[in-house]
Structure formats: structure tokens, C-alpha cells
Design a protein around this motif. Sequence first.
Motif, PDB file in Angstrom:
ATOM      1  N   ASP A 180       0.872  -1.172   0.000  1.00  0.00           N
ATOM      2  CA  ASP A 180       0.000   0.000   0.000  1.00  0.00           C
ATOM      3  C   ASP A 180       0.910   1.224   0.000  1.00  0.00           C
ATOM      4  OD1 ASP A 180      -2.464  -1.345   0.035  1.00  0.00           O
ATOM      5  OD2 ASP A 180      -2.286  -1.684   2.187  1.00  0.00           O
ATOM      6  N   LEU A 181       0.778   2.036  -1.048  1.00  0.00           N
ATOM      7  CA  LEU A 181       1.699   3.156  -1.236  1.00  0.00           C
ATOM      8  C   LEU A 181       0.968   4.474  -1.415  1.00  0.00           C
ATOM      9  CD1 LEU A 181       4.025   1.418  -3.868  1.00  0.00           C
ATOM     10  CD2 LEU A 181       4.466   1.674  -1.421  1.00  0.00           C
ATOM     11  N   ARG A 182       1.598   5.517  -0.965  1.00  0.00           N
ATOM     12  CA  ARG A 182       1.136   6.877  -1.249  1.00  0.00           C
ATOM     13  C   ARG A 182       2.061   7.389  -2.346  1.00  0.00           C
ATOM     14  NH1 ARG A 182      -2.314   9.598   1.184  1.00  0.00           N
ATOM     15  NH2 ARG A 182      -2.132   8.494   3.153  1.00  0.00           N
ATOM     16  N   LEU A 183       1.517   7.540  -3.539  1.00  0.00           N
ATOM     17  CA  LEU A 183       2.334   7.927  -4.682  1.00  0.00           C
ATOM     18  C   LEU A 183       2.571   9.436  -4.699  1.00  0.00           C
ATOM     19  CD1 LEU A 183       0.703   5.758  -7.501  1.00  0.00           C
ATOM     20  CD2 LEU A 183       2.581   5.175  -5.956  1.00  0.00           C
ATOM     21  N   PRO A 184       3.779   9.833  -5.099  1.00  0.00           N
ATOM     22  CA  PRO A 184       4.036  11.265  -5.256  1.00  0.00           C
ATOM     23  C   PRO A 184       3.179  11.838  -6.388  1.00  0.00           C
ATOM     24  CG  PRO A 184       6.060   9.962  -5.482  1.00  0.00           C
ATOM     25  CD  PRO A 184       4.930   9.009  -5.389  1.00  0.00           C
ATOM     26  N   ASP A 185       2.966  13.134  -6.370  1.00  0.00           N
ATOM     27  CA  ASP A 185       2.132  13.785  -7.385  1.00  0.00           C
ATOM     28  C   ASP A 185       2.667  13.607  -8.800  1.00  0.00           C
ATOM     29  OD1 ASP A 185       0.332  14.658  -5.479  1.00  0.00           O
ATOM     30  OD2 ASP A 185       1.294  16.621  -5.258  1.00  0.00           O
ATOM     31  N   ASP A 186       3.974  13.444  -8.947  1.00  0.00           N
ATOM     32  CA  ASP A 186       4.541  13.333 -10.290  1.00  0.00           C
ATOM     33  C   ASP A 186       4.467  11.921 -10.865  1.00  0.00           C
ATOM     34  OD1 ASP A 186       6.448  12.409  -8.487  1.00  0.00           O
ATOM     35  OD2 ASP A 186       8.144  13.205  -9.622  1.00  0.00           O
ATOM     36  N   VAL A 187       3.902  10.980 -10.134  1.00  0.00           N
ATOM     37  CA  VAL A 187       3.696   9.618 -10.660  1.00  0.00           C
ATOM     38  C   VAL A 187       2.290   9.562 -11.248  1.00  0.00           C
ATOM     39  CG1 VAL A 187       3.484   7.180 -10.068  1.00  0.00           C
ATOM     40  CG2 VAL A 187       5.326   8.556  -9.062  1.00  0.00           C
ATOM     41  N   ALA A 188       2.227   9.646 -12.585  1.00  0.00           N
ATOM     42  CA  ALA A 188       0.938   9.711 -13.272  1.00  0.00           C
ATOM     43  C   ALA A 188       0.689   8.541 -14.212  1.00  0.00           C
ATOM     44  CB  ALA A 188       0.843  11.016 -14.063  1.00  0.00           C
ATOM     45  N   THR A 189       1.734   7.800 -14.551  1.00  0.00           N
ATOM     46  CA  THR A 189       1.618   6.702 -15.509  1.00  0.00           C
ATOM     47  C   THR A 189       2.334   5.466 -14.959  1.00  0.00           C
ATOM     48  OG1 THR A 189       3.695   7.198 -16.660  1.00  0.00           O
ATOM     49  CG2 THR A 189       1.705   8.363 -17.441  1.00  0.00           C
ATOM     50  N   PRO A 190       2.075   4.288 -15.543  1.00  0.00           N
ATOM     51  CA  PRO A 190       2.839   3.117 -15.133  1.00  0.00           C
ATOM     52  C   PRO A 190       4.351   3.310 -15.308  1.00  0.00           C
ATOM     53  CG  PRO A 190       0.883   2.417 -16.280  1.00  0.00           C
ATOM     54  CD  PRO A 190       0.963   3.914 -16.437  1.00  0.00           C
ATOM     55  N   ALA A 191       4.753   3.996 -16.376  1.00  0.00           N
ATOM     56  CA  ALA A 191       6.186   4.256 -16.583  1.00  0.00           C
ATOM     57  C   ALA A 191       6.757   5.078 -15.429  1.00  0.00           C
ATOM     58  CB  ALA A 191       6.413   4.954 -17.923  1.00  0.00           C
ATOM     59  N   ALA A 225       2.063   1.747 -20.850  1.00  0.00           N
ATOM     60  CA  ALA A 225       3.041   2.422 -19.995  1.00  0.00           C
ATOM     61  C   ALA A 225       2.764   3.915 -19.863  1.00  0.00           C
ATOM     62  CB  ALA A 225       4.448   2.198 -20.537  1.00  0.00           C
ATOM     63  N   GLN A 226       2.063   4.497 -20.838  1.00  0.00           N
ATOM     64  CA  GLN A 226       1.803   5.940 -20.816  1.00  0.00           C
ATOM     65  C   GLN A 226       0.364   6.291 -20.429  1.00  0.00           C
ATOM     66  OE1 GLN A 226       4.338   7.969 -20.838  1.00  0.00           O
ATOM     67  NE2 GLN A 226       5.603   6.166 -21.105  1.00  0.00           N
ATOM     68  N   SER A 227      -0.433   5.309 -20.062  1.00  0.00           N
ATOM     69  CA  SER A 227      -1.816   5.567 -19.629  1.00  0.00           C
ATOM     70  C   SER A 227      -1.815   6.251 -18.266  1.00  0.00           C
ATOM     71  CB  SER A 227      -2.590   4.257 -19.510  1.00  0.00           C
ATOM     72  OG  SER A 227      -2.700   3.624 -20.743  1.00  0.00           O
ATOM     73  N   SER A 228      -2.835   7.011 -18.004  1.00  0.00           N
ATOM     74  CA  SER A 228      -2.954   7.640 -16.695  1.00  0.00           C
ATOM     75  C   SER A 228      -3.400   6.606 -15.654  1.00  0.00           C
ATOM     76  CB  SER A 228      -3.990   8.770 -16.732  1.00  0.00           C
ATOM     77  OG  SER A 228      -4.160   9.302 -15.424  1.00  0.00           O
ATOM     78  N   ILE A 229      -2.730   6.641 -14.517  1.00  0.00           N
ATOM     79  CA  ILE A 229      -3.132   5.789 -13.388  1.00  0.00           C
ATOM     80  C   ILE A 229      -3.602   6.647 -12.216  1.00  0.00           C
ATOM     81  CG2 ILE A 229      -1.767   3.768 -14.016  1.00  0.00           C
ATOM     82  CD1 ILE A 229       0.353   4.744 -11.948  1.00  0.00           C
ATOM     83  N   ARG A 230      -3.766   7.920 -12.461  1.00  0.00           N
ATOM     84  CA  ARG A 230      -4.240   8.817 -11.396  1.00  0.00           C
ATOM     85  C   ARG A 230      -5.628   8.350 -10.940  1.00  0.00           C
ATOM     86  NH1 ARG A 230      -0.951  13.020 -10.554  1.00  0.00           N
ATOM     87  NH2 ARG A 230       0.283  13.808 -12.289  1.00  0.00           N
ATOM     88  N   GLY A 231      -5.796   8.263  -9.656  1.00  0.00           N
ATOM     89  CA  GLY A 231      -7.076   7.860  -9.090  1.00  0.00           C
ATOM     90  C   GLY A 231      -7.289   6.353  -9.019  1.00  0.00           C
ATOM     91  N   ALA A 232      -6.351   5.568  -9.552  1.00  0.00           N
ATOM     92  CA  ALA A 232      -6.497   4.106  -9.481  1.00  0.00           C
ATOM     93  C   ALA A 232      -6.408   3.663  -8.026  1.00  0.00           C
ATOM     94  CB  ALA A 232      -5.424   3.417 -10.310  1.00  0.00           C
ATOM     95  N   ARG A 233      -7.203   2.681  -7.681  1.00  0.00           N
ATOM     96  CA  ARG A 233      -7.179   2.144  -6.315  1.00  0.00           C
ATOM     97  C   ARG A 233      -6.265   0.928  -6.209  1.00  0.00           C
ATOM     98  NH1 ARG A 233     -13.103   1.766  -4.114  1.00  0.00           N
ATOM     99  NH2 ARG A 233     -12.757   3.434  -2.641  1.00  0.00           N
ATOM    100  N   GLU A 234      -6.091   0.237  -7.350  1.00  0.00           N
ATOM    101  CA  GLU A 234      -5.258  -0.954  -7.357  1.00  0.00           C
ATOM    102  C   GLU A 234      -4.503  -1.030  -8.674  1.00  0.00           C
ATOM    103  OE1 GLU A 234      -6.466  -5.007  -5.677  1.00  0.00           O
ATOM    104  OE2 GLU A 234      -6.802  -5.196  -7.836  1.00  0.00           O
ATOM    105  N   ILE A 235      -3.206  -1.284  -8.581  1.00  0.00           N
ATOM    106  CA  ILE A 235      -2.359  -1.431  -9.756  1.00  0.00           C
ATOM    107  C   ILE A 235      -1.609  -2.739  -9.599  1.00  0.00           C
ATOM    108  CG2 ILE A 235      -0.415  -0.479 -11.048  1.00  0.00           C
ATOM    109  CD1 ILE A 235      -1.301   2.291  -9.871  1.00  0.00           C
TER     110      ILE A 235
END
Length: 83
Positions: A20-31, A64-74
Amino acid sequence: MVRVLFFGRLRESAGAGEKDLRLPDDVATPADLIAWLGAENAALGRALGDPSVKCVADLAIVSAQSSIRGAREIAFMPPVSGG
């Protein structure tokens, strides 16, 4: 918070099957996520960077370039072999 799941051989590289992670704001894609995780764990970054590894965000395969913002599970999944 986002739950990140690692399957197959990726579990060993990550040291756990899920985190369970809190992602930084600059992490927007799988890449971005792979680069961020790889900065902390080079072996995991290399494993996730394999082009055969698939990323799934909220049950949908994403590029790899899709948005993952707001995803609950990756989830990261290596190829499956069978026979």
C-alpha cells in the motif's frame, strides 16, 4: 493510497506480493511508477521494465503511458507459461 500488487517472479523482486503506497504527485503513468519504484529498488525496476510485464489498473490492462491517477489498485504481471 494505492494498493500495488506484484505477481509471479515480480513478487520476489518486490519483497512482497502487495504494498500500500502513497504515490508522489509526479507519478501519473505506469512508466512513472516503475521509475519511482526502481529508484528505491533497482532489481524491481529492472524486472518491471521488462516489456513483457503487463500493468493492470483497476482491472484493466493499461499501457506504460496511460494515466493511473485515481487508481485504487495497480498490478504488475509477468507473462504466464503453461503446458
